[in-house]
Write a protein that holds these residues in place. Sequence first.
Motif, PDB file in Angstrom:
ATOM      1  N   ARG A   1     -31.478 -26.145  30.869  1.00  0.00           N
ATOM      2  CA  ARG A   1     -30.154 -26.522  31.380  1.00  0.00           C
ATOM      3  C   ARG A   1     -29.052 -26.130  30.404  1.00  0.00           C
ATOM      4  N   THR A   2     -29.300 -26.346  29.129  1.00  0.00           N
ATOM      5  CA  THR A   2     -28.311 -25.997  28.110  1.00  0.00           C
ATOM      6  C   THR A   2     -28.045 -24.496  28.096  1.00  0.00           C
ATOM      7  N   LEU A   3     -29.111 -23.708  28.147  1.00  0.00           N
ATOM      8  CA  LEU A   3     -28.953 -22.258  28.147  1.00  0.00           C
ATOM      9  C   LEU A   3     -28.256 -21.777  29.423  1.00  0.00           C
ATOM     10  N   MET A   4     -28.593 -22.379  30.572  1.00  0.00           N
ATOM     11  CA  MET A   4     -27.930 -22.014  31.828  1.00  0.00           C
ATOM     12  C   MET A   4     -26.450 -22.356  31.779  1.00  0.00           C
ATOM     13  N   ALA A   5     -26.110 -23.481  31.191  1.00  0.00           N
ATOM     14  CA  ALA A   5     -24.701 -23.860  31.058  1.00  0.00           C
ATOM     15  C   ALA A   5     -23.962 -22.877  30.162  1.00  0.00           C
ATOM     16  N   ASP A   6     -24.594 -22.433  29.074  1.00  0.00           N
ATOM     17  CA  ASP A   6     -23.970 -21.448  28.193  1.00  0.00           C
ATOM     18  C   ASP A   6     -23.719 -20.130  28.937  1.00  0.00           C
ATOM     19  N   ILE A   7     -24.705 -19.696  29.711  1.00  0.00           N
ATOM     20  CA  ILE A   7     -24.545 -18.465  30.484  1.00  0.00           C
ATOM     21  C   ILE A   7     -23.432 -18.638  31.517  1.00  0.00           C
ATOM     22  N   GLY A   8     -23.395 -19.775  32.186  1.00  0.00           N
ATOM     23  CA  GLY A   8     -22.363 -20.030  33.186  1.00  0.00           C
ATOM     24  C   GLY A   8     -20.964 -20.009  32.590  1.00  0.00           C
ATOM     25  N   LYS A   9     -20.794 -20.616  31.419  1.00  0.00           N
ATOM     26  CA  LYS A   9     -19.482 -20.616  30.760  1.00  0.00           C
ATOM     27  C   LYS A   9     -19.070 -19.204  30.360  1.00  0.00           C
ATOM     28  N   THR A  10     -20.030 -18.425  29.880  1.00  0.00           N
ATOM     29  CA  THR A  10     -19.731 -17.050  29.492  1.00  0.00           C
ATOM     30  C   THR A  10     -19.330 -16.214  30.699  1.00  0.00           C
ATOM     31  N   LEU A  11     -20.046 -16.367  31.806  1.00  0.00           N
ATOM     32  CA  LEU A  11     -19.721 -15.603  33.011  1.00  0.00           C
ATOM     33  C   LEU A  11     -18.335 -15.964  33.543  1.00  0.00           C
ATOM     34  N   CYS A  12     -17.946 -17.225  33.395  1.00  0.00           N
ATOM     35  CA  CYS A  12     -16.613 -17.652  33.853  1.00  0.00           C
ATOM     36  C   CYS A  12     -15.511 -17.144  32.935  1.00  0.00           C
ATOM     37  N   ALA A  13     -15.833 -16.871  31.672  1.00  0.00           N
ATOM     38  CA  ALA A  13     -14.817 -16.488  30.702  1.00  0.00           C
ATOM     39  C   ALA A  13     -14.685 -14.974  30.526  1.00  0.00           C
ATOM     40  N   VAL A  14     -15.782 -14.240  30.620  1.00  0.00           N
ATOM     41  CA  VAL A  14     -15.770 -12.808  30.343  1.00  0.00           C
ATOM     42  C   VAL A  14     -15.828 -12.030  31.657  1.00  0.00           C
ATOM     43  N   ASN A  15     -14.781 -11.302  31.954  1.00  0.00           N
ATOM     44  CA  ASN A  15     -14.682 -10.491  33.172  1.00  0.00           C
ATOM     45  C   ASN A  15     -15.075 -11.278  34.430  1.00  0.00           C
ATOM     46  N   PRO A  16     -14.402 -12.378  34.719  1.00  0.00           N
ATOM     47  CA  PRO A  16     -14.830 -13.234  35.826  1.00  0.00           C
ATOM     48  C   PRO A  16     -14.670 -12.626  37.210  1.00  0.00           C
ATOM     49  N   THR A  17     -13.846 -11.587  37.353  1.00  0.00           N
ATOM     50  CA  THR A  17     -13.615 -11.026  38.685  1.00  0.00           C
ATOM     51  C   THR A  17     -14.565  -9.895  39.046  1.00  0.00           C
ATOM     52  N   LEU A  18     -15.362  -9.421  38.092  1.00  0.00           N
ATOM     53  CA  LEU A  18     -16.334  -8.367  38.400  1.00  0.00           C
ATOM     54  C   LEU A  18     -17.454  -8.923  39.269  1.00  0.00           C
ATOM     55  N   LEU A  19     -18.105  -8.041  40.009  1.00  0.00           N
ATOM     56  CA  LEU A  19     -19.221  -8.468  40.844  1.00  0.00           C
ATOM     57  C   LEU A  19     -20.436  -8.794  39.987  1.00  0.00           C
ATOM     58  N   MET A  20     -21.137  -9.818  40.368  1.00  0.00           N
ATOM     59  CA  MET A  20     -22.374 -10.208  39.691  1.00  0.00           C
ATOM     60  C   MET A  20     -23.502  -9.356  40.246  1.00  0.00           C
ATOM     61  N   ARG A  21     -24.345  -8.868  39.344  1.00  0.00           N
ATOM     62  CA  ARG A  21     -25.475  -8.041  39.751  1.00  0.00           C
ATOM     63  C   ARG A  21     -26.758  -8.640  39.205  1.00  0.00           C
ATOM     64  N   GLU A  22     -27.853  -8.242  39.802  1.00  0.00           N
ATOM     65  CA  GLU A  22     -29.158  -8.742  39.385  1.00  0.00           C
ATOM     66  C   GLU A  22     -29.467  -8.330  37.952  1.00  0.00           C
ATOM     67  N   VAL A  23     -29.093  -7.127  37.586  1.00  0.00           N
ATOM     68  CA  VAL A  23     -29.357  -6.658  36.231  1.00  0.00           C
ATOM     69  C   VAL A  23     -28.584  -7.494  35.207  1.00  0.00           C
ATOM     70  N   THR A  24     -27.417  -7.991  35.582  1.00  0.00           N
ATOM     71  CA  THR A  24     -26.644  -8.858  34.693  1.00  0.00           C
ATOM     72  C   THR A  24     -27.361 -10.181  34.494  1.00  0.00           C
ATOM     73  N   ARG A  25     -27.929 -10.724  35.560  1.00  0.00           N
ATOM     74  CA  ARG A  25     -28.692 -11.978  35.470  1.00  0.00           C
ATOM     75  C   ARG A  25     -29.872 -11.805  34.516  1.00  0.00           C
ATOM     76  N   LEU A  26     -30.601 -10.715  34.677  1.00  0.00           N
ATOM     77  CA  LEU A  26     -31.757 -10.459  33.820  1.00  0.00           C
ATOM     78  C   LEU A  26     -31.335 -10.263  32.363  1.00  0.00           C
ATOM     79  N   ALA A  27     -30.242  -9.538  32.154  1.00  0.00           N
ATOM     80  CA  ALA A  27     -29.789  -9.264  30.793  1.00  0.00           C
ATOM     81  C   ALA A  27     -29.329 -10.542  30.087  1.00  0.00           C
ATOM     82  N   TYR A  28     -28.576 -11.382  30.784  1.00  0.00           N
ATOM     83  CA  TYR A  28     -28.103 -12.615  30.145  1.00  0.00           C
ATOM     84  C   TYR A  28     -29.264 -13.553  29.813  1.00  0.00           C
TER      85      TYR A  28
END
Length: 114
Positions: free
Chosen positions: A33-60
């Motif tokens: 949960r802690t790691l998922m929250a960190d990833i979620g905060k990063t996704l909201c802060a860094v380039n939030p308007t770009l499309l989310m892709r599967e490769v981004t999920r795997l990379a994070y």
Amino acid sequence: MRDRIRATVTYASDPDMNLALARARNTPDQATRTLMADIGKTLCAVNPTLLMREVTRLAYAGRVATDIHGFGTPRAVAATGHLLRHMPRVDQPGGEAPITRAEYGMRLLKKAGA
């Protein structure tokens, strides 16, 4: 590409233990949960308007686990597996509309309980 880290199906002798095992597979632990929250905060802060892709999920998932547990360690591999199990897939074959990184980050924060 399917998640390759999946536990084999195990059944306990007691029906209550089967329920506990199923619940443990479907509910993320505190570290996940802690790691998922960190990833979620990063996704909201860094380039939030770009499309989310599967490769981004795997990379994070891989990057966060590596940052915490080290490169190629068994704990990093296990943490990546836990993250990928609980982070929703992005490329669901259902004709869903594309999702932004911020929307996906908000889903992760909600799932993490943050």
